[in-house]
Each structure stands twice: as structure tokens, then as C-alpha cells.
Design an enzyme around this catalytic site. Structure first.
Site, short mmCIF file in Angstrom:
data_model
loop_
_atom_site.label_atom_id
_atom_site.label_comp_id
_atom_site.label_asym_id
_atom_site.label_seq_id
_atom_site.Cartn_x
_atom_site.Cartn_y
_atom_site.Cartn_z
N HIS A 101 0.89 -1.18 0.00
CA HIS A 101 0.00 0.00 0.00
C HIS A 101 0.92 1.22 0.00
O HIS A 101 1.99 1.19 0.62
CB HIS A 101 -0.82 0.13 1.28
CG HIS A 101 -1.76 -0.98 1.60
ND1 HIS A 101 -1.37 -2.12 2.22
CD2 HIS A 101 -3.10 -1.10 1.41
CE1 HIS A 101 -2.42 -2.91 2.41
NE2 HIS A 101 -3.48 -2.32 1.92
N ASP A 104 2.27 2.03 3.40
CA ASP A 104 3.19 1.10 4.06
C ASP A 104 4.62 1.53 3.82
O ASP A 104 5.47 1.42 4.69
CB ASP A 104 3.13 -0.33 3.46
CG ASP A 104 1.77 -0.94 3.38
OD1 ASP A 104 0.92 -0.59 4.21
OD2 ASP A 104 1.55 -1.78 2.48
N GLU A 232 -10.86 -6.80 -4.34
CA GLU A 232 -10.66 -7.83 -3.32
C GLU A 232 -11.89 -7.93 -2.42
O GLU A 232 -12.15 -7.06 -1.60
CB GLU A 232 -9.42 -7.50 -2.48
CG GLU A 232 -9.14 -8.57 -1.44
CD GLU A 232 -7.86 -8.32 -0.67
OE1 GLU A 232 -6.88 -7.84 -1.26
OE2 GLU A 232 -7.85 -8.60 0.55
N HIS A 271 -10.85 -14.08 3.75
CA HIS A 271 -12.07 -13.34 3.46
C HIS A 271 -13.17 -14.29 2.98
O HIS A 271 -14.35 -14.07 3.25
CB HIS A 271 -11.82 -12.27 2.41
CG HIS A 271 -10.84 -11.22 2.88
ND1 HIS A 271 -10.46 -10.16 2.09
CD2 HIS A 271 -10.17 -11.08 4.04
CE1 HIS A 271 -9.59 -9.41 2.76
NE2 HIS A 271 -9.40 -9.95 3.94
C1 XLS Z 1 -7.49 -6.44 4.55
C2 XLS Z 1 -7.05 -6.69 3.20
C3 XLS Z 1 -5.96 -5.78 2.69
C4 XLS Z 1 -5.87 -5.85 1.20
C5 XLS Z 1 -5.09 -4.76 0.57
O1 XLS Z 1 -8.18 -7.22 5.17
O2 XLS Z 1 -6.66 -8.04 3.14
O3 XLS Z 1 -4.76 -6.04 3.29
O4 XLS Z 1 -5.33 -7.07 0.78
O5 XLS Z 1 -5.61 -3.53 0.88
CA CA Z 2 -7.25 -10.38 5.54
CA CA Z 3 -5.89 -9.16 1.44
#
Ligand code: XLS
Ligand code: CA
Ligand code: CA
Length: 436
Positions: A101, A104, A232, A271
Site C-alpha cells: 500500500h 506502508d 478484493e 475473506h
Molecule cells: C485487509 C485486506 C488488505 C488488502 C489490501 O483485510 O486483506 O490487506 O489485501 O488492501
Molecule cells: Ca485479511
Molecule cells: Ca488481502
């Protein structure tokens, strides 16, 4: 480079009989599996956020991990040291890719112009280190969820000024991803969701989220960024209802707004389970919609209801994931990004290596198991057999819509009770065990 992890040397493949915890037992990058090397199939990436910025903090206490590259009072010194430490780890592990990111790799300053300047400084260093070490960027992304300005979302924020801030940040993050030759760019809707409908205009928020993505698509064309865009999915956390709930939700959202040709999915294992799905279910649903792009390879804990982001070690999971990825034709722009963090008590820098080695070995085993499953074709054969009725003249006529309700009623009246067949689940589960 041997500055930040002096106790670890380059990790080598030593084979399954090795008892060296700092060696690969299964991941042999140049070994060929179904015509390609393991490295080409798996396309491993290390994530910057958990691996280098994770401190072991949790809601009950601050960090436990002390790192030499994060010990200066000057935040930019830390950012540079951390980038050097990162490339030392990437090279010693022998991964080809990394992900980050914007925030980061470089800390925010007092205003966006200064923040962008800092980012440019670090990106310059990252570009040099990529070149020196032969390492590539799998994807970049924006953190538009940590700062308090994004407490009510980025694209879905009730304030157009916050929407504008998020757009500016994504613009810059796309530019630096392009500058670093990124193969992709991820949109994870950190706080794109809501807590209560008493203060939320869901209809408008979803329109705005689509608008932000549309603007990103336009800007991608404008700057000629060739990387793949990914969404995502995640069902909850931080908000109670995340709009990008799961693959099914994301696909419907993209289709509603005509964005489906511009995005693929970045599927995260943890997730998937948070959404009440298996990892393989999410991969399969993305694959059959031609939207399987990349993977955040981790695992959750089924006893806990939150996103634990653990390193993947479950061979069943890696085998089934690689099986679906194989069937979908393998990765093109995507890869396996270890979006995973050390447990709070794993405080030694060496733990970062053992965690990644175990995860890479787990996927190498999954890859080899899945390759045998593909080669021997037992599951394909079982599935084909189960649906064989659809390959008869009668089945084909239904599929081609040559028969309607009336003809089907006539058939049923003439043929009586349909013949049934066993689903053979236990047999197939036993067969799967033969490959593990
Ligand atoms: C958070 C997400 C995040 C994404 C990127 O739960 O996994 O880290 O992968 O923003
Ligand atoms: Ca995660
Ligand atoms: Ca992720």
C-alpha cells in the site's frame, strides 16, 4: 545484502528429508510441474504491510516486535531502512514479487503534496532495489482506510471532499505502481461499507463507489498503465457490512455499473471463510466468470470470527486452491501474495522466514498434488459421468432450448420416475486423500 537479517542466509531447497527449518522441503523453484517451473506457476509475493509494518499489536495491547529497521526517530530513515530490509528478505527467500500500500512504504506528511514527495523518494529507492535484485511488483494499492479522514469510507464517504482526497491518493498510487512496473493494482474497499442504515444512503454510496472505479479506469487509460485491476472481496471488518462482500456480490456490482471488463478478483482465503464460503468456492466462482486474477494466500481460524491472516499451512486447502487455479489455466498477471502476519508471540525476525518458508512449501505441495489430480483426471471423469445425461440427445436439446415446458411434461409423463445415481462424495473424498 546481509544487514537486517544476518542470522539467515539464502534459503535453499533441501528436499523433504531435510530437518533444516531454514530450507525448503518442497518448493524447488526450477523444478518442472506440468510443463512450467514451480516458480512460474506459483508467482509468490511477499506483502509489505504485515511483513514489515506489522508489530504484533492487537486491540488489547501495543506491538511486541522490535525491528532494527524501524528504530530511528526519523520516519523517513525508517522507511528507507525498511525498504532495504524488505529486499534483503525477498532475495533471501527467493520470491519474485512483492505488494504494497502507498502508506506502508512511506509515511504521510502534513499535506498531500509533501506526502507525495516522500512517496516519490521511497519509490525511487524501491525501483533501484527491484532492478538490483531482479524482483518485480505484483501489485500496488492505496490505503484509504487507516487515516481518520476515511472513517466513513473513501469512495462511499458522505463528503465529496473526502471522495476527492481518496481519488487523489489513488491517482498517485496508480502512477507509482506504473513507475515500478506493477503487474496489477488492487482495490480493497477498506471502509467502503456501513454500520447502520439510519445514517446511510446505500444507493448513493454504491453509485459513488462505482464512480470512483470508473474514474480509475479512465485514468488508467490516460496514463497507459497496463496492469490488471483487481477487486478484493471481504464481507465484514472493519465495517459491519462491507459492500464488496464476496465474489458474487462484486461481480453483480461490476456488471450493474458496466465495469466487468476492467476488473478481476483478488481472492483472499481468510475473506472467503469470513463470508461463509470455502476458499475454493470463491476461486471457482471467479474462475467460471473469467475473473480469477490473483490470490491473497493466507488462512483464518474457524474458531474465531475475525480476519486472523495466518500463514497458510493446510495442505488440503492449498491442494484444492491449486486444483481450481490449474483448471482456470493458471496465473497470468496474478500470483500468490502472502497477506499473512506472524502471531503476536512470534517476535524474532527469523520467524518471518520460517513463516514464509512453510507457506511456500505448503503451496508447492498443493501444486504437486493438484498436478497429479489434473493428470490422472479422476475428478474430471467423475464430474463428467455425473452430468453425462446432459450430453445425450435429450439433454442437449434442453440446453439448446429446443424443448420447453410442454415437451418436458410429455417426456416425464411417458418416462415416469427418473433413474437416480449416487453422488459418491465419500469415495471422492477418499480419492482426494490419495493425493495429499
Ligand atoms: C485487509 C485486506 C488488505 C488488502 C489490501 O483485510 O486483506 O490487506 O489485501 O488492501
Ligand atoms: Ca485479511
Ligand atoms: Ca488481502
Amino acid at each position: 545484502m546481509n544487514q537486517f537479517f544476518p542470522s539467515v542466509s539464502k534459503i535453499k531447497y533441501e528436499g523433504p528429508d531435510s530437518r533444516n527449518s531454514l530450507a525448503f522441503k518442497y518448493y524447488n523453484p526450477r523444478e518442472k510441474v506440468l510443463g512450467k517451473t514451480m516458480a512460474e506457476h506459483l508467482r509468490f509475493a511477499v506483502c509489505y504491510w504485515h511483513t514489515f509494518k506489522g508489530t504484533g499489536s492487537d486491540p488489547f495491547g501495543p506491538g511486541t516486535m522490535i525491528r532494527s529497521y524501524n528504530s530511528s526517530a526519523d520516519p523517513m530513515q525508517n522507511a528507507e531502512d525498511t525498504m532495504h530490509a524488505a529486499f534483503e528478505l525477498f532475495s533471501k527467500l527467493g520470491v519474485e514479487f512483492w505488494c504494497f500500500h502507498d502508506r506502508d512504504i512511506s509515511p504521510e506528511a502534513d499535506n498531500l503534496a509533501e506526502t507525495n514527495k516522500r512517496l516519490d523518494q521511497i519509490v525511487k529507492l524501491a525501483k533501484k532495489l527491484q532492478k538490483d535484485n531482479g524482483i518485480k511488483l505484483l501489485w500496488g494499492t492505496t490505503n484509504a482506510f487507516s487515516h481518520r479522514r476515511f472513517m466513513a469510507g473513501a469512495g462511499t464517504n458522505p463528503s465529496p471532499a473526502v471522495f476527492a482526497y481518496a481519488a487523489s491518493q489513488i491517482k498517485k498510487a496508480m502512477e507509482v505502481t506504473k513507475e515500478l512496473g506493477g503487474a496489477g493494482y488492487v482495490f480493497w474497499g477498506g471502509r467502503e461499507g456501513y454500520e447502520t442504515l439510519l445514517n446511510t444512503d446505500m444507493d448513493r454510496e454504491l453509485d459513488h463507489l462505482a464512480l470512483l472505479l470508473q474514474m480509475a479506469v479512465d485514468y488508467k487509460k490516460k496514463i497507459n498503465f497496463r496492469g490488471q485491476f483487481y477487486i478484493e472481496p471481504k464481507p465484514k471488518e472493519p465495517t459491519k457490512h462491507q459492500y464488496d462482500f464476496d465474489t458474487g456480490n462484486c461481480i453483480a456490482f461490476l456488471q450493474k455499473y458496466g465495469l466487468q471488463d476492467h476488473f478481476k478478483m483478488n481472492i483472499e482465503a481468510n475473506h472467503a471463510t469470513l463470508a461463509g464460503h470455502s476458499f475454493q468456492h470463491e476461486l471457482e466462482l471467479a474462475a467460471i466468470n473469467n475473473m480469477l486474477g490473483s490470490v491473497d494466500a493466507n488462512r483464518g481460524d474457524l474458531f474465531l470470527g475475525w480476519d486472523t491472516d495466518q500463514f497458510p499451512t493446510d495442505i488440503y486447502e492449498t491442494t484444492l486452491a491449486m486444483y481450481t487455479i490449474f483448471k482456470a489455466g493458471g496465473f497470468t498477471t496474478g500470483g500468490l501474495n502472502f497477506d499473512a502476519k506472524l502471531r503476536r508471540q512470534s517476535i524474532d525476525p527469523e520467524d518471518l522466514f520460517t513463516a514464509h518458508i512453510g507457506a511456500m512449501d505448503a503451496f508447492a505441495r498443493g501444486l504437486k498434488n493438484a498436478a497429479r489430480m489434473i493428470k490422472e483426471g479422476k475428478f474430471t471423469k467423475a464430474i463428467k459421468g455425473r452430468y453425462a445425461g446432459w450430453d445425450t440427445d435429450f439433454g442437449k436439446k434442453i440446453e439448446k432450448r429446443k424443448l420447453g415446458f410442454e415437451q418436458l411434461e410429455k417426456y416425464t409423463l411417458a418416462n415416469g420416475e427418473p433413474a437416480l445415481q449416487s453422488g459418491r462424495q465419500e469415495l471422492l473424498e477418499n480419492t482426494l486423500n490419495d493425493y495429499i
